[in-house]
Design a protein around this motif. Structure first.
Motif, PDB file in Angstrom:
ATOM      1  N   CYS A 141      -9.812   0.868   2.223  1.00 39.84           N
ATOM      2  CA  CYS A 141      -9.435   1.916   3.180  1.00 39.84           C
ATOM      3  C   CYS A 141      -7.928   1.915   3.435  1.00 39.84           C
ATOM      4  O   CYS A 141      -7.290   2.974   3.458  1.00 39.84           O
ATOM      5  CB  CYS A 141     -10.187   1.734   4.496  1.00 39.84           C
ATOM      6  N   ALA A 142      -7.346   0.739   3.625  1.00 37.19           N
ATOM      7  CA  ALA A 142      -5.903   0.655   3.870  1.00 37.19           C
ATOM      8  C   ALA A 142      -5.111   1.101   2.641  1.00 37.19           C
ATOM      9  O   ALA A 142      -4.145   1.865   2.742  1.00 37.19           O
ATOM     10  CB  ALA A 142      -5.519  -0.770   4.262  1.00 37.19           C
ATOM     11  N   GLY A 143      -5.514   0.630   1.472  1.00 39.26           N
ATOM     12  CA  GLY A 143      -4.785   0.966   0.259  1.00 39.26           C
ATOM     13  C   GLY A 143      -4.892   2.429  -0.130  1.00 39.26           C
ATOM     14  O   GLY A 143      -3.983   2.975  -0.761  1.00 39.26           O
ATOM     15  N   MET A 144      -5.997   3.077   0.256  1.00 39.17           N
ATOM     16  CA  MET A 144      -6.216   4.483  -0.082  1.00 39.17           C
ATOM     17  C   MET A 144      -5.893   5.396   1.087  1.00 39.17           C
ATOM     18  O   MET A 144      -6.371   6.529   1.138  1.00 39.17           O
ATOM     19  CB  MET A 144      -7.668   4.686  -0.520  1.00 39.17           C
ATOM     20  N   GLY A 196     -16.405   2.962  -1.153  1.00 37.22           N
ATOM     21  CA  GLY A 196     -16.193   4.404  -1.079  1.00 37.22           C
ATOM     22  C   GLY A 196     -16.809   5.005   0.170  1.00 37.22           C
ATOM     23  O   GLY A 196     -16.222   5.892   0.803  1.00 37.22           O
ATOM     24  N   PHE A 197     -17.991   4.522   0.541  1.00 37.91           N
ATOM     25  CA  PHE A 197     -18.623   4.975   1.781  1.00 37.91           C
ATOM     26  C   PHE A 197     -17.762   4.570   2.980  1.00 37.91           C
ATOM     27  O   PHE A 197     -17.577   5.358   3.920  1.00 37.91           O
ATOM     28  CB  PHE A 197     -20.022   4.379   1.910  1.00 37.91           C
ATOM     29  N   PHE A 246     -13.889   5.869   7.407  1.00 40.43           N
ATOM     30  CA  PHE A 246     -12.504   5.696   7.849  1.00 40.43           C
ATOM     31  C   PHE A 246     -11.791   7.050   7.948  1.00 40.43           C
ATOM     32  O   PHE A 246     -11.030   7.303   8.890  1.00 40.43           O
ATOM     33  CB  PHE A 246     -11.766   4.775   6.878  1.00 40.43           C
ATOM     34  N   GLY A 247     -12.048   7.930   6.979  1.00 36.95           N
ATOM     35  CA  GLY A 247     -11.410   9.239   6.992  1.00 36.95           C
ATOM     36  C   GLY A 247     -11.781  10.050   8.218  1.00 36.95           C
ATOM     37  O   GLY A 247     -10.926  10.709   8.831  1.00 36.95           O
ATOM     38  N   GLY A 289      -0.066  -0.347  11.692  1.00 32.46           N
ATOM     39  CA  GLY A 289      -1.177  -1.087  12.282  1.00 32.46           C
ATOM     40  C   GLY A 289      -2.334  -1.256  11.320  1.00 32.46           C
ATOM     41  O   GLY A 289      -2.948  -2.333  11.239  1.00 32.46           O
ATOM     42  N   ILE A 290      -2.636  -0.197  10.567  1.00 28.62           N
ATOM     43  CA  ILE A 290      -3.714  -0.270   9.578  1.00 28.62           C
ATOM     44  C   ILE A 290      -3.387  -1.317   8.514  1.00 28.62           C
ATOM     45  O   ILE A 290      -4.238  -2.141   8.139  1.00 28.62           O
ATOM     46  CB  ILE A 290      -3.930   1.114   8.932  1.00 28.62           C
TER      47      ILE A 290
END
Length: 381
Positions: free
Chosen positions: A19-22, A136-137, A142-143, A168-169
């Motif tokens: 999530c952070a990297g994407m 991916g889920f 996260f989105g 922060g993320i």
């Protein structure tokens, strides 16, 4: 108990890291919008900063992926996210364009270094297809949380708050990675496989994924503009984008469920075709319902197909080099797509985007066609 890809502690860490990297995949529309409205940049300058981040990410992915077997995964992931946190934090404290540009490059290099190690670790797991579906889920959830909260924070506090949120993320991901990044398979086993030449099918699959990412970015950058151009109303178009976020929760779990029930070659060949058809639906229709249907399901096709493609690459190259380059495959498209789409629109209008998507999708289909690639996946089951 040690954290590995086979327990939920390790998987949770990979979910956070993914999530952070994407984050660019989720935040790009807000990112560019804040740079324009909050910092007074013109669209070219704002897009240029985002592109610099993406180019940094592509460069890092191409450098890190071939060297995954020789890198300490936990330390690399934690350090990458920590440096990205510092870079984003600094962006929120400066105003000069050149300084912001340099910091965007640093953030892209650092975040993608951590993301490449994350994807390579997923690829070296016992079931890369299923684990990539899980992360991916998590990205879909996260989105929704990001789009539901961060724009409100920025509106209340000011434009620099966006980059503080990014910081922060990244800082949270760095802490999580430092504490529980999972161990990859024994280094000797991976190293023995990492010196082999990558099969031709790996390169073809990687090009196919990049083509789909290009279509995704080219179209997604103009979804809102297409709706506005056809006078569907800002609130109505915003509702479509919100619905899109919830639809995106479906494809990853569905891909995991269908892993052993659907021929991967069918998915890989049909994915670009469906993507092109949805692009035509959005660009050629002058009424709201077809446009909304195309927009809501457009990203889901990429998520679903890419999960199968990730499993394919992991099967073709167990060393993790190919899947470690996943950020490069995706972000090349993300960097080129908006520029290419804008050029096409400027020359021939929004309807031409659909025809451009068809041509690029045809290239993706040609890359995914060889049966040998699909057979490699089937042999891993």
């Amino acid at each position: 108990m040690k954290s590995t890809t086979e327990n939920w502690g390790g998987r949770a860490t990979l979910m956070v890291a993914h999530c952070a990297g994407m984050v660019d995949l989720v935040a790009l529309p807000v990112w560019v919008g804040v740079l324009i409205s909050g910092y007074g940049l013109d669209p070219q300058q704002a897009g240029g900063l985002a592109t610099l981040f993406l180019l940094g990410a592509v460069s890092a992915s191409l450098l890190v992926a071939p060297r995954f077997a020789r890198l300490p995964a936990r330390a690399t992931a934690a350090a990458g996210f920590a440096i990205a946190a510092l870079a984003f934090g600094a962006v929120g404290m400066v105003d000069g364009y050149m300084t912001m540009a340099v910091l965007h490059v640093v953030a892209g290099l650092a975040a993608a270094t951590a993301l490449s190690v994350t994807h390579a670790t997923i690829g070296a797991s016992g079931n890369p297809h299923r684990l990539f579906a899980i992360v991916g889920f998590a990205l879909g959830v996260f989105g929704i949380l990001f789009m539901g909260g961060v724009p409100k924070i920025v509106a209340a506090v000011g434009a620099p708050a966006l980059f503080r949120c990014f910081a922060g993320i990244m800082a949270f991901a760095a802490c999580v990675a430092a504490l529980g990044f999972p161990e990859a398979p024994a280094a000797s086993a991976v190293t023995q496989r990492s010196g082999a030449k990558l099969p031709r099918a790996v390169w073809l699959a990687a090009i196919g994924v990049s083509c789909m990412a290009l279509v995704q970015a080219m179209m997604f950058a103009f979804v809102e503009r297409i709706g506005a151009d056809r006078s569907f109303g800002a609130g109505t178009v915003a509702g479509v984008l919100i619905a899109l976020g919830f639809v995106n929760l479906i494809p990853a779990p569905l891909a995991a469920f269908l892993q052993k029930r659907v021929n991967p070659r069918t998915v890989l060949v049909c994915g670009p075709v469906v993507q092109a058809l949805l692009a035509l639906l959005m660009t050629q229709s002058q009424t709201f319902v077809p446009y909304a249907a195309g927009a809501m399901f457009f990203a889901a096709v990429m998520i679903f197909t890419h999960t199968f493609a990730f499993g394919l690459l992991a099967a073709l190259d167990p060393s993790g080099r190919a899947v470690g380059a996943t950020p490069a495959m995706l972000m090349i498209g993300a960097a080129v797509g908006p520029i290419l789409g804008g050029t096409v629109v400027k020359l021939a209008g929004y309807q031409s985007l659909g025809f451009a998507a068809v041509l690029i999708a045809a290239c993706a289909v040609a890359c995914f066609m060889p049966r040998r690639a699909a057979n490699a996946v089937l042999s891993q089951r």
